[in-house]
Design a protein around this motif. Structure first.
Motif, PDB file in Angstrom:
ATOM      1  N   VAL A   1       0.870  -1.183   0.021  1.00 43.05           N
ATOM      2  CA  VAL A   1      -0.091   0.152   0.094  1.00 43.05           C
ATOM      3  C   VAL A   1       0.756   1.163   0.102  1.00 43.05           C
ATOM      4  O   VAL A   1       2.042   1.037   0.443  1.00 43.05           O
ATOM      5  CB  VAL A   1      -0.959   0.012   1.253  1.00 43.05           C
ATOM      6  CG1 VAL A   1      -1.925  -1.160   0.981  1.00 43.05           C
ATOM      7  CG2 VAL A   1      -0.348  -0.004   2.508  1.00 43.05           C
TER       8      VAL A   1
ATOM      9  N   ARG B   1      -6.141  -3.985   3.586  1.00 37.15           N
ATOM     10  CA  ARG B   1      -4.962  -3.014   3.506  1.00 37.15           C
ATOM     11  C   ARG B   1      -5.195  -2.377   2.027  1.00 37.15           C
ATOM     12  O   ARG B   1      -5.087  -0.977   2.115  1.00 37.15           O
ATOM     13  CB  ARG B   1      -3.600  -3.738   3.398  1.00 37.15           C
ATOM     14  CG  ARG B   1      -3.191  -4.197   5.143  1.00 37.15           C
ATOM     15  CD  ARG B   1      -1.974  -5.159   4.941  1.00 37.15           C
ATOM     16  NE  ARG B   1      -1.054  -4.606   4.095  1.00 37.15           N
ATOM     17  CZ  ARG B   1      -0.091  -3.705   4.573  1.00 37.15           C
ATOM     18  NH1 ARG B   1      -0.337  -3.215   5.549  1.00 37.15           N
ATOM     19  NH2 ARG B   1       0.605  -3.353   3.596  1.00 37.15           N
ATOM     20  N   ILE B   2      -5.140  -3.067   1.035  1.00 34.15           N
ATOM     21  CA  ILE B   2      -5.241  -2.481  -0.364  1.00 34.15           C
ATOM     22  C   ILE B   2      -6.458  -1.214  -0.412  1.00 34.15           C
ATOM     23  O   ILE B   2      -6.324  -0.280  -0.723  1.00 34.15           O
ATOM     24  CB  ILE B   2      -5.330  -3.429  -1.494  1.00 34.15           C
ATOM     25  CG1 ILE B   2      -3.666  -4.183  -1.338  1.00 34.15           C
ATOM     26  CG2 ILE B   2      -5.325  -2.817  -2.785  1.00 34.15           C
ATOM     27  CD1 ILE B   2      -3.575  -5.254  -2.378  1.00 34.15           C
TER      28      ILE B   2
ATOM     29  N   ASP C   1      -6.106   1.674   1.773  1.00 35.58           N
ATOM     30  CA  ASP C   1      -5.285   2.604   1.309  1.00 35.58           C
ATOM     31  C   ASP C   1      -5.814   3.276  -0.153  1.00 35.58           C
ATOM     32  O   ASP C   1      -5.540   4.571  -0.286  1.00 35.58           O
ATOM     33  CB  ASP C   1      -3.930   1.768   1.132  1.00 35.58           C
ATOM     34  CG  ASP C   1      -2.754   2.724   0.571  1.00 35.58           C
ATOM     35  OD1 ASP C   1      -2.068   3.417   1.537  1.00 35.58           O
ATOM     36  OD2 ASP C   1      -2.646   2.860  -0.702  1.00 35.58           O
ATOM     37  N   ALA C   2      -6.123   2.364  -0.929  1.00 37.95           N
ATOM     38  CA  ALA C   2      -6.773   2.884  -2.267  1.00 37.95           C
ATOM     39  C   ALA C   2      -7.602   3.918  -2.111  1.00 37.95           C
ATOM     40  O   ALA C   2      -7.830   4.998  -2.737  1.00 37.95           O
ATOM     41  CB  ALA C   2      -7.065   1.973  -3.082  1.00 37.95           C
TER      42      ALA C   2
ATOM     43  N   ASN D   1      -6.073   6.829   1.492  1.00 34.16           N
ATOM     44  CA  ASN D   1      -4.694   7.575   1.620  1.00 34.16           C
ATOM     45  C   ASN D   1      -4.811   8.997   1.142  1.00 34.16           C
ATOM     46  O   ASN D   1      -4.229  10.028   1.835  1.00 34.16           O
ATOM     47  CB  ASN D   1      -3.646   6.798   0.674  1.00 34.16           C
ATOM     48  CG  ASN D   1      -2.479   7.334   1.020  1.00 34.16           C
ATOM     49  OD1 ASN D   1      -1.738   7.870  -0.143  1.00 34.16           O
ATOM     50  ND2 ASN D   1      -1.782   7.342   2.281  1.00 34.16           N
TER      51      ASN D   1
ATOM     52  N   SER E   1      -2.055  -1.360  -4.031  1.00 31.27           N
ATOM     53  CA  SER E   1      -3.102  -0.168  -4.157  1.00 31.27           C
ATOM     54  C   SER E   1      -2.756   0.495  -5.379  1.00 31.27           C
ATOM     55  O   SER E   1      -1.616   1.077  -6.027  1.00 31.27           O
ATOM     56  CB  SER E   1      -2.664   0.786  -2.790  1.00 31.27           C
ATOM     57  OG  SER E   1      -3.104   1.804  -2.928  1.00 31.27           O
TER      58      SER E   1
END
Lengths: 456, 456
Positions: A431, B245-246, B249-250, B253, B385
Motif C-alpha cells: 500500500v 489493506r489495499i 489505502d486505495a 490515503n 494499491s
C-alpha cells in the motif's frame, strides 16, 4: 443509439475480449480465414466481376478499375499469402518494454497492448479487406472496415466469408464475432468518425483527398499521411556523383510514391551543381520548376558548357512559389530552389515539407548532424534516397501505413503502430501509505531490470 | 494572421531551433532561470501578494487561494529546486531506441526527438510556470504557457524574468527567445486550441472541468486525464488481509487523488468479504454506496456477527447506478457492487472506468493474468494499491501528468511523454532502385544492432 454507435460499441466489446486471446489462437483464425477465402475464390471472383462491370458502365477511370480488379495477375494469391505472412509474425502484444523493481516483490512492467478499436476506411482496393482483417486480429485490435461503394459486391462476399469463419471458430479460438465488422457504404462515415468514445485510431487507406477529408473531420487520432512532400538538400560539400544518383532515384524511381522527392534544394556553393539538374532533366525526363535565380544560373552554366539544347530548355519552367513548394507533383516534375546554408535548408523544409522524409547529401559531418537534428520530419536521411521510406525496406515485415503525425507512430508503421502499452504493477499486498511521500517511511528501490531476462 | 496564430508560428520556429541545441546548453538556461527567479524572489512575492489580495476580495474559495500562494511554506524553494532537478535529468532527446543495418553502410536508427510545440494550460498554481518551463526546455520543445487570470500578477512577473533570462543567454546557449511564451489571459484559449497546424500537444494542468473542456474543444492530442475512476476487484481467491489493506489505502490515503479507488467490486464467493467493508467503514470512515444485493448480504452478515451498530448503518447508503459507477467521489465515499467472476469484473471496469488504474486482489494466478490482460486501462495492478499510479512512485524523476489517452504516453508520464521519435537513415549514396522491390537485384540485410553499442 445510432447504428454507428452500436457498431463502435460492439467493436469495443469485441476488442476487450480479443486482447485477452493468445497469439496462437489469433493466428489460428487467420489461417482459417486464409483457407476459406481460398476455397471460395470462385464466388469472390464472380462478385468482383460484378463490381468491375458496374465500374466500366459508370465510366470509372481506368486506373481505378485496375485497382478494383482483385484477380489481376497474382493479386489474389498475394493477398492470401499476406494473411499467412501476418499470422507468422512475432506477437506484437505483451512485449515487455521495461521492468523496474519498485520495492521487494513490487515490480512495474511496461507491456505492449492493443490500441483497442481501429476504424479503417479505404477506397477501391478490395484486397485491403483481407490485409486489415489480418493486421487487426494479429495485433489484438477490433477492426471496423469501411470500404468504398465501387467494391461493394466483392466486399460483401469477402465479408460473408470472413464473418462466417470467425463465427465458426469462435468456440475453439475465442476470437469473438465482432472482432472485424465489415460495414457497407450505407452507414455514414461521418457518424463513425464521431464515435471517439469507442474508436481509438483511424487508418485511412486511399487517396490524399480521402486522408485529408478524414483528418479534418474527426477528433480520433489518424494514422496516415495526406501528403508526401519530400525534399533533398544538396549541401556545399555534397559528393556530386552521390547527389546525381540520389536525386535521380528519389524523383524517378516511382514518381507517384509518397516518398518521391518533390523539392530539390541546392546550395549554389556546391561545385558543378548544374550537372545534377542536367542529369535529372536528361536522364530522368524531369521538368524542373525553378526559381528565377536557379534558372538564370543554370542557363548560364549550360551555355558556357555548350550543353544547352531544346530538350533541356523544354524541361525548365518557372516555379509557382504560391504552391509548388507546398504540394505534391506525383509526376516527373520537381521544384528547385537555392538555399545558402544547411540552416536555411532546414528552415525551408520545416516550413514547407509534410514531415514525411527529407534528405541531405553531404560529406560534411557537422552539417549532416545539424540536418538530422534540425529537420522535424518522420524520416531524416543522410546520403540515401528518400525512396527508402517504406515498411518493407525498413524491415518491418508488413506495413500498416506511413504516418506524418507527430505522436504515436511516425514514418513507415509496422504492426507496432497498432499497439500501445499498459503498466502492469505486480505486488504482494503493498500500500502507498507505507512509503515516503504518502505518509510512510519506506523508501522506493527503483531498480531497473534487464528485460531480456523478464518473462510474464 | 491572428494573435494566436502568430504565437503558435513563433513557437514552431523556436522549437525547430531548440531541438538542435545540446543538452548541456538546454540545462544551462535552466540553471540561469533558477538563479534569476531566486534573485528576484522579493518582486515575485510582491506580485503574488497582489494576486492573493484580489482573490480574497473577489471571494475566491479558500482552497483556491491556498493554491495561489506561491510563498506558503517551502513552496517557492521547492519550485526552484524542481528546476534544478529537471536540469540534472538525463537528456530525453537523441536516445537510440533501435538500430538496424539495412545494408552495408546503410543504417536505420530510431531516435527520440521532441514532439515540437506544447500548449500548457493551467489554473491557479503559479509554480507550474517554472515547472513547465523547465520540462519544455529540457525536452527540446517550445512551450506556450497560458495561465489563469487569478495568478496574473505573479505570472507576469515570473514571465518577465524567464523571458529576460532566455534573451540574455541566447547568444551563449542558443536557446532562442520564443522557446517559452507566457501568454496572458487576454488571448482566447479556443483560438490557441485551433492552431493544430503548429501545436503538437496540449497539456492541461488543473481541474477535471478544465481538462474536459479542453478535450472537447480541440483536435490537438491532449496529454492528461479528466477523471480517475479507479476500481479494485476482490476475487474469490483474494487474501483477506491484503484486500483490507489495499482497499483501505486505495480509498483513504488521499481520497481527492485521481488514483484513489472509487469503485469496489466484490466476488461474493470470497469468504468473509464483509470484513473488508466493515474495515473500510469503521477504520476509514468511508460511506459505502452499495447495490441492493451487496447491502442485504452485508447487513445480514453484520447482524449474524453482532457487529451491526449505528456507525456502520450510517455508513451504508444506496448506490445511484445512473452515475456512481461513472464518476469520481473524490471523498470518503465508494461505490460497491458484486461481480460473479474475473471476467465480469473486467467487463464492468472496461465499461465504467476512465482507463486510469484498476486492481485485482487475488492469490489465483490465472485470474490475475486474465485481469492484467483484459482490463483496458493505463495501469493494471495485481495485489497493490491504485495509489501507486504516480510518476514519483514509478521512479520517473518528474511527472508531466497522468494520461488516460490510448496512444502516445499512458498513465504517469515522465519527460519521455514529451518526446516522440524520428527515423535517421545514414547512408553512403544508396538508392532504392538498386534493391529488390524497386527495380534492382540487391537484397536487404536487415540486421538489428545492439543499441547499447550505438552512439550517434
Amino acid at each position: 443509439m445510432s447504428t454507428s454507435e452500436k457498431i463502435a460499441k460492439d467493436a469495443r466489446r469485441a476488442g476487450n475480449i480479443l486482447k485477452t486471446i493468445s497469439n496462437e489462437n489469433r493466428s489460428k483464425v487467420l489461417y482459417k480465414i486464409h483457407d476459406e477465402l481460398k476455397a471460395h475464390a470462385n464466388a469472390i471472383q464472380e462478385a468482383n466481376k460484378l463490381d468491375l462491370q458496374t465500374a466500366r458502365e459508370t465510366g470509372l477511370a481506368d486506373s481505378l478499375v485496375k485497382r478494383l480488379d482483385l484477380f489481376k495477375g497474382d493479386k489474389f494469391d498475394t493477398m492470401l499469402q499476406g494473411i499467412k505472412d501476418v499470422a507468422e509474425l512475432p506477437d506484437p502484444v505483451g512485449k515487455v518494454n521495461f521492468a523496474r523493481e519498485i520495492d521487494e516483490h513490487l515490480t512495474l512492467y511496461q507491456v505492449t497492448a492493443p490500441v483497442g478499436v481501429l476504424l479503417v476506411i479505404f477506397e477501391s482496393r478490395p484486397e485491403v479487406i483481407a490485409n486489415i482483417t489480418a493486421l487487426a486480429i494479429k495485433s489484438g485490435n477490433a477492426g471496423i472496415l469501411k470500404g468504398g461503394k465501387e467494391s461493394i459486391n466483392t466486399f460483401r462476399e469477402m465479408a460473408r466469408i470472413i464473418d462466417g469463419t470467425i463465427a465458426q471458430n469462435e468456440s475453439q479460438t475465442g476470437v469473438p464475432v465482432g472482432s472485424v465488422q465489415l460495414i457497407e457504404t450505407r452507414e455514414d462515415v461521418s457518424d463513425l468518425l464521431s464515435q471517439d468514445e469507442y474508436i481509438d485510431l483511424v487508418v485511412p487507406r486511399g487517396s490524399n483527398a480521402l486522408v485529408k477529408n478524414i483528418k479534418s473531420s474527426t477528433k480520433i487520432p489518424v494514422l496516415g499521411h495526406a501528403d508526401g512532400i519530400c525534399s533533398v538538400y544538396l549541401d556545399e560539400d555534397a559528393d556530386l556523383e552521390k547527389a546525381k544518383r540520389i536525386v535521380l532515384d528519389a524523383k524517378t524511381n516511382y514518381p507517384a510514391g509518397c516518398n518521391a522527392m518533390e523539392t530539390l534544394l541546392i546550395n549554389p556553393k556546391l561545385n558543378n551543381w548544374c550537372e545534377v539538374l542536367e542529369s535529372l532533366a536528361r536522364k530522368g525526363g524531369v521538368t524542373l520548376h525553378a526559381t528565377t535565380d536557379v534558372k538564370q544560373a543554370y542557363l548560364k552554366s549550360l551555355e558556357k558548357s555548350g550543353h544547352l539544347d531544346e530538350e533541356l530548355e523544354s524541361k525548365l519552367v518557372d516555379v509557382d512559389e504560391s504552391k509548388d513548394f507546398d504540394g505534391e507533383f506525383l509526376s516527373l516534375d520537381c521544384a528547385v530552389a537555392f538555399v545558402s546554408s544547411t540552416q536555411e535548408a532546414i528552415q525551408h523544409i520545416n516550413l514547407h515539407s509534410s514531415k514525411h522524409t527529407d534528405c541531405i547529401v553531404t560529406e560534411n559531418t557537422p552539417n549532416a548532424e545539424l540536418f538530422l537534428k534540425g529537420v522535424d520530419s518522420a524520416g531524416v536521411y543522410w546520403n540515401a534516397s528518400t525512396r527508402f521510406a517504406d515498411g518493407f525496406r525498413y524491415g518491418f515485415g508488413t506495413e500498416v501505413g506511413i504516418s506524418t503525425s507527430k505522436i504515436h507512430a511516425r514514418g513507415p508503421v509496422g504492426l507496432d503502430g497498432l499497439v500501445s502499452y499498459q503498466y502492469q504493477l505486480r505486488g504482494n499486498g503493498q500500500v502507498a501509505s507505507d512509503y515516503q511521500g504518502a505518509g510512510g517511511s519506506r523508501a522506493f528501490v527503483h531498480k531497473d531490470l534487464d528485460v531480456s531476462h523478464v518473462s510474464l
